[in-house]
Design a protein around this motif. Structure first.
Motif, PDB file in Angstrom:
ATOM      1  N   SER A 288       0.948  -1.181   0.039  1.00  0.00           N
ATOM      2  CA  SER A 288      -0.056  -0.041   0.019  1.00  0.00           C
ATOM      3  C   SER A 288       0.933   1.360  -0.005  1.00  0.00           C
ATOM      4  CB  SER A 288      -1.052  -0.146   1.286  1.00  0.00           C
ATOM      5  OG  SER A 288      -0.185   0.074   2.439  1.00  0.00           O
ATOM      6  N   VAL A 289       0.419   2.372  -0.247  1.00  0.00           N
ATOM      7  CA  VAL A 289       1.149   3.772  -0.455  1.00  0.00           C
ATOM      8  C   VAL A 289       0.935   4.505   0.569  1.00  0.00           C
ATOM      9  CG1 VAL A 289       1.253   3.345  -2.910  1.00  0.00           C
ATOM     10  CG2 VAL A 289      -0.364   4.614  -1.997  1.00  0.00           C
TER      11      VAL A 289
ATOM     12  N   GLU B  92       1.961  -0.419   4.135  1.00  0.00           N
ATOM     13  CA  GLU B  92       2.609  -1.889   4.315  1.00  0.00           C
ATOM     14  C   GLU B  92       3.442  -1.962   3.100  1.00  0.00           C
ATOM     15  OE1 GLU B  92      -0.761  -4.424   4.537  1.00  0.00           O
ATOM     16  OE2 GLU B  92      -1.699  -3.365   6.160  1.00  0.00           O
ATOM     17  N   VAL B  93       4.424  -2.877   3.389  1.00  0.00           N
ATOM     18  CA  VAL B  93       5.527  -3.350   2.696  1.00  0.00           C
ATOM     19  C   VAL B  93       5.702  -4.934   2.615  1.00  0.00           C
ATOM     20  CG1 VAL B  93       6.850  -1.198   2.778  1.00  0.00           C
ATOM     21  CG2 VAL B  93       7.364  -3.167   4.018  1.00  0.00           C
ATOM     22  N   GLU B  94       5.809  -5.499   1.333  1.00  0.00           N
ATOM     23  CA  GLU B  94       5.968  -6.980   1.291  1.00  0.00           C
ATOM     24  C   GLU B  94       7.656  -7.233   1.270  1.00  0.00           C
ATOM     25  OE1 GLU B  94       4.393 -10.753   1.948  1.00  0.00           O
ATOM     26  OE2 GLU B  94       3.082  -8.938   1.537  1.00  0.00           O
ATOM     27  N   LEU B  95       8.349  -7.781   2.180  1.00  0.00           N
ATOM     28  CA  LEU B  95       9.804  -8.149   1.910  1.00  0.00           C
ATOM     29  C   LEU B  95       9.765  -9.309   1.071  1.00  0.00           C
ATOM     30  CD1 LEU B  95      11.139  -7.204   5.501  1.00  0.00           C
ATOM     31  CD2 LEU B  95      10.788  -5.702   3.520  1.00  0.00           C
ATOM     32  N   ALA B  96      11.223  -9.467   0.566  1.00  0.00           N
ATOM     33  CA  ALA B  96      11.423 -10.597  -0.238  1.00  0.00           C
ATOM     34  C   ALA B  96      11.152 -12.011   0.083  1.00  0.00           C
ATOM     35  CB  ALA B  96      12.716 -10.433  -1.068  1.00  0.00           C
TER      36      ALA B  96
ATOM     37  N   GLN C 222       3.897   7.196  -5.625  1.00  0.00           N
ATOM     38  CA  GLN C 222       4.289   5.701  -5.437  1.00  0.00           C
ATOM     39  C   GLN C 222       2.917   5.014  -5.758  1.00  0.00           C
ATOM     40  OE1 GLN C 222       4.804   7.937  -2.756  1.00  0.00           O
ATOM     41  NE2 GLN C 222       6.773   7.380  -1.899  1.00  0.00           N
ATOM     42  N   ALA C 223       3.162   3.947  -6.196  1.00  0.00           N
ATOM     43  CA  ALA C 223       1.945   2.888  -6.512  1.00  0.00           C
ATOM     44  C   ALA C 223       2.266   1.587  -5.778  1.00  0.00           C
ATOM     45  CB  ALA C 223       2.059   2.760  -8.117  1.00  0.00           C
ATOM     46  N   VAL C 224       1.233   0.722  -5.622  1.00  0.00           N
ATOM     47  CA  VAL C 224       1.692  -0.607  -5.156  1.00  0.00           C
ATOM     48  C   VAL C 224       2.389  -1.396  -6.253  1.00  0.00           C
ATOM     49  CG1 VAL C 224       0.405  -2.729  -4.665  1.00  0.00           C
ATOM     50  CG2 VAL C 224      -0.874  -0.575  -4.115  1.00  0.00           C
ATOM     51  N   GLY C 225       3.231  -1.989  -5.419  1.00  0.00           N
ATOM     52  CA  GLY C 225       4.099  -2.892  -6.502  1.00  0.00           C
ATOM     53  C   GLY C 225       5.474  -2.040  -6.837  1.00  0.00           C
ATOM     54  N   ASP C 226       5.459  -0.907  -6.170  1.00  0.00           N
ATOM     55  CA  ASP C 226       6.743  -0.058  -6.493  1.00  0.00           C
ATOM     56  C   ASP C 226       8.099  -0.582  -5.395  1.00  0.00           C
ATOM     57  OD1 ASP C 226       5.735   1.473  -8.250  1.00  0.00           O
ATOM     58  OD2 ASP C 226       5.844   3.353  -7.202  1.00  0.00           O
TER      59      ASP C 226
END
Length: 720
Positions: A486-487, A503-507, A567-571
């Motif tokens: 999310s941004v 929110e961020v999604e880590l690798a 920013q956009a989701v997926g950046d």
């Protein structure tokens, strides 16, 4: 073997009696002449753990699953490679050398199915998932009778000059990188899978003897076994460890383990002389003849097949120790049970008895299990003699079957086996982290893997759209990175953003974030690139295996306020840490152009990871002015002022102006659509005519290599 030959001859000459006599004569010759022991019981476990390369060395025959070292049967000289990389503008280039080698290792003298893990100098080279921790090519030849010569060896030695090594399983490494091993071929050990399941001990004995031994009765399963060296010694070790005994059967031998008597015999006694009747003869050896301890060494699968040791002890007198090197993969409990059973058999074997029978019992051969009237337990026939038509049998008491015991193999210290995954690489231009003043652009590269085992990747870069590529060495330590789930909100950089929670999604799940207090944030902690905006976060909450929620934000750091809200989701999300990013300086002529990067790690079998960025000048251009303000002059004109920023430092210092690091202080001002004008002071007067019905004023600071982005201020129409 002499037993088999003389049994056949005896049968031809004297029928069944002659055959039995021949068998005994043959056993004597086998024991005392052909197979006379030479001071050792079998293979030593170290022979399977140390890699060799000597001509004429025997190759082990692997059953089940075992970890073995093998023998190097072919290799090239070390292959040297070099690469040159720049250390930065004004610094000399650095030439790096690396070394690799190609070689082949023989693994088994019988066909295998596959190879699992591989260790190099004790550390994992290939993991359980088949992934290599160091860059190398790899081929496995399974040892079939129809396999062809390896193409690499054939190309190096010449077609038609290379054996296919049929019947021998071997592995070929092509260009194994040796930097982690002191630029030498490391000592390798392999998890060899010869059979898909444990193999019965009797089946192993039958295979090793070429079918001369019938081992159908010996069903004890061994997860892994490696036959190395003298085959008779190996078979004897196998028989001793499982409590087996060999007996003649037909044209061969049978390996028997059952203690159920094959028949019951009555002791007729031994004649004492003319008219003297008969007597039974028995004896019990002193306890000192029995080992005080039995030590059994084995390979423990639970400890990555490291050598395990289990001991069985008895009370009482004696000092001797029996040691068995069992080249088998056994868990600790099985090895302990085997040691206890060996000691129990030795204790039971103290009791011996000589039994006299009529000549019609001549078919009872050594190795038979019998019961004796009036004597408890089962007995093994060990000796045979026929004199005056009286058959004398030498018998040894057999121990009862051993019950399973519990044991520990000790602490497990397995090599880490983390999969590397594929490479993720990001390239971007930000101001230098050390606050240095650059005269040529610098791009920053951060990389990591999709799995925890990733460590480094080799880098190539291109400044001409991919027409030519140059080496850039290797990436830095794995970065913490991911993507935006999310941004954040569009909140100005002039305030602490307490509204945004994104929110961020880590690798992968081994990556983590942590919060920071105000003092740590002031010192530069938790700087992250989100899209094109650099921000700092004070709070990090883990809400999933790889998902984190960030809040308490400092926005638009290091001159990136123009990216707020873009920013956009997926950046991309990259945590900027000094040891996890590397800098690549590029020529000034690339300003406005593009840099492409390829990163190749050991898991990138499908091709390298790619990234690119436009050199917009964020690392060398001055920052846009801030604090734009205006006031009325009373005649329709307006005075405009602003505050200069510097790329030489980022912290607010009260009472001291930021240093000017450009060649001179200069600003380029555009009023509406009029041509730009320049001024050397951070102020400008706007006339009533220029102001008109309202106008937008754009101000850029002019630096040594170009102008900053614009700072804009709208001046409304004058009201008298």
């Amino acid at each position: 073997m002499a037993t088999l030959v003389l049994t056949t001859i005896g049968s031809v000459i004297g029928g069944p009696i002659g055959g039995a006599i021949g068998a005994l004569l043959g056993q004597t010759i086998d024991r005392d002449v052909l197979f006379k022991p030479k001071g050792r019981e079998g293979p030593r476990l170290t022979e399977l753990a140390v890699q060799t390369s000597s001509y004429g060395m025997p190759i082990q025959r692997v059953f089940g699953t075992m970890r073995i070292a093998g023998c190097v049967i072919w290799s090239t000289d070390l292959i040297e490679s070099r690469s040159t990389a720049s250390s930065g503008k004004g610094q000399p280039s650095v030439t790096n050398y690396s070394y690799s080698a190609s070689f082949a290792v023989a693994l088994s003298g019988r066909p295998i199915r596959s190879v699992g893990r591989i260790w190099a100098d004790g550390n994992l080279l290939r993991g359980g998932a088949g992934d290599f921790k160091v860059s190398t090519g790899f081929r496995l030849h399974l040892g079939g009778e129809d396999q062809d010569a390896d193409p690499l060896i054939a190309s190096a030695e010449g077609a038609g000059l290379v054996p296919a090594h049929r019947g021998i399983a071997y592995a070929v490494f092509e260009s194994l990188q040796l930097a982690d091993y002191g630029n030498r071929i490391p000592s390798l050990t392999f998890e060899v899978i010869a059979d898909p399941a444990p193999v019965a001990a009797g089946a192993i004995a039958a295979d090793l003897s070429g079918g001369l031994i019938d081992g159908a009765a010996a069903t004890l399963p061994l997860p892994g076994f490696a036959a190395y060296g003298n085959l008779r010694a190996v078979i004897e070790t196998l028989g001793t460890a499982i409590g087996g005994r060999f007996a003649p059967e037909g044209a061969g031998l049978s390996l028997r383990v059952s203690i159920d008597p094959e028949r019951t015999i009555a002791d007729a006694g031994v004649a004492t002389g003319a008219g003297g009747g008969a007597r039974a003869v028995g004896s019990t050896a002193a306890i000192e003849t029995v080992p005080r301890t039995v030590t059994l060494k084995h390979y423990d699968p639970a400890r990555d097949y490291q050598t395990g040791v289990q001991r069985a002890r008895r009370p009482g007198a004696g000092y001797s120790d029996q040691q068995i090197d069992m080249p088998a993969a056994l868990d600790a409990a099985s090895a302990k049970t085997m040691a206890e059973a060996t000691l129990a058999r030795a204790e039971a074997g103290r009791v011996r008895r000589t039994v006299a029978l009529g000549w019609d019992a001549i078919g009872i051969a050594p190795g038979a299990c019998v019961a004796i009237d009036g004597a408890a337990g089962a007995w093994r026939v060990t000796g045979w003699s026929l004199e005056h038509m009286v058959l004398s049998l030498e018998c040894v008491r057999l121990a009862a079957a051993a019950l399973p015991v519990r044991a520990s193999g000790g602490r497990v210290l397995s090599s880490p086996d983390a999969v590397a995954g594929t490479t993720i690489v990001h390239v971007f231009e930000i101001p230098p982290l050390d606050d240095s003043v650059l005269s040529a652009p610098r791009v920053t590269i951060a990389a990591a893997g999709t799995a925890p085992g990733w460590r480094r990747a080799a880098l190539l870069y291109s400044l001409d759209g991919g027409a030519r590529w140059s080496t850039a060495g290797a990436t830095a330590a794995p970065a913490t990175l991911g993507v935006l789930a999310s941004v954040p909100l569009a909140v100005p950089a002039t305030v602490i953003d307490r509204r945004s929670r994104f929110e961020v999604e880590l690798a992968h799940a081994n990556m983590a974030l942590s919060g920071a207090d105000a003092a740590a944030l002031d010192a530069g902690a938790n700087l992250a690139l989100c899209g094109d905006e650099l921000l700092q976060f004070g709070v990090a909450e883990q809400i999933g295996a790889t998902r984190w929620r960030l809040s308490t934000l400092y926005r638009g750091r290091r001159g990136t306020e123009a990216a707020i809200g873009t920013q956009a989701v997926g950046d991309r999300v990259v945590l900027i840490e000094r040891d996890a990013v590397m800098a690549l300086d590029v020529p000034l002529a690339t300003l406005g152009g593009e840099v492409r990067v390829l990163a190749s790690g050991i898991g990138d079998v499908a091709g390298p990871a790619a990234a690119q960025t436009t050199i917009a000048g964020g690392s060398v251009l001055p920052l846009a002015p801030v604090g734009l303000r205006w006031r009325e002059l009373g005649d329709g004109g307006a005075e405009i002022r602003w505050t200069r920023r510097s790329r030489a430092g980022w912290r607010w210092i009260d009472g001291v102006d930021s240093p000017l690091v450009e060649e001179r202080e200069l600003y380029r001002v555009t009023i509406g659509t009029a041509p730009a004008a320049e001024t050397s002071e951070p102020m400008l007067n706007l006339g009533a005519a220029e102001r008109g019905a309202g106008v937008t004023v754009s101000i850029r600071q002019v630096g040594s290599v170009g102008a900053s982005t614009a700072a804009n201020l709208f001046i409304p129409a004058w009201e008298a």
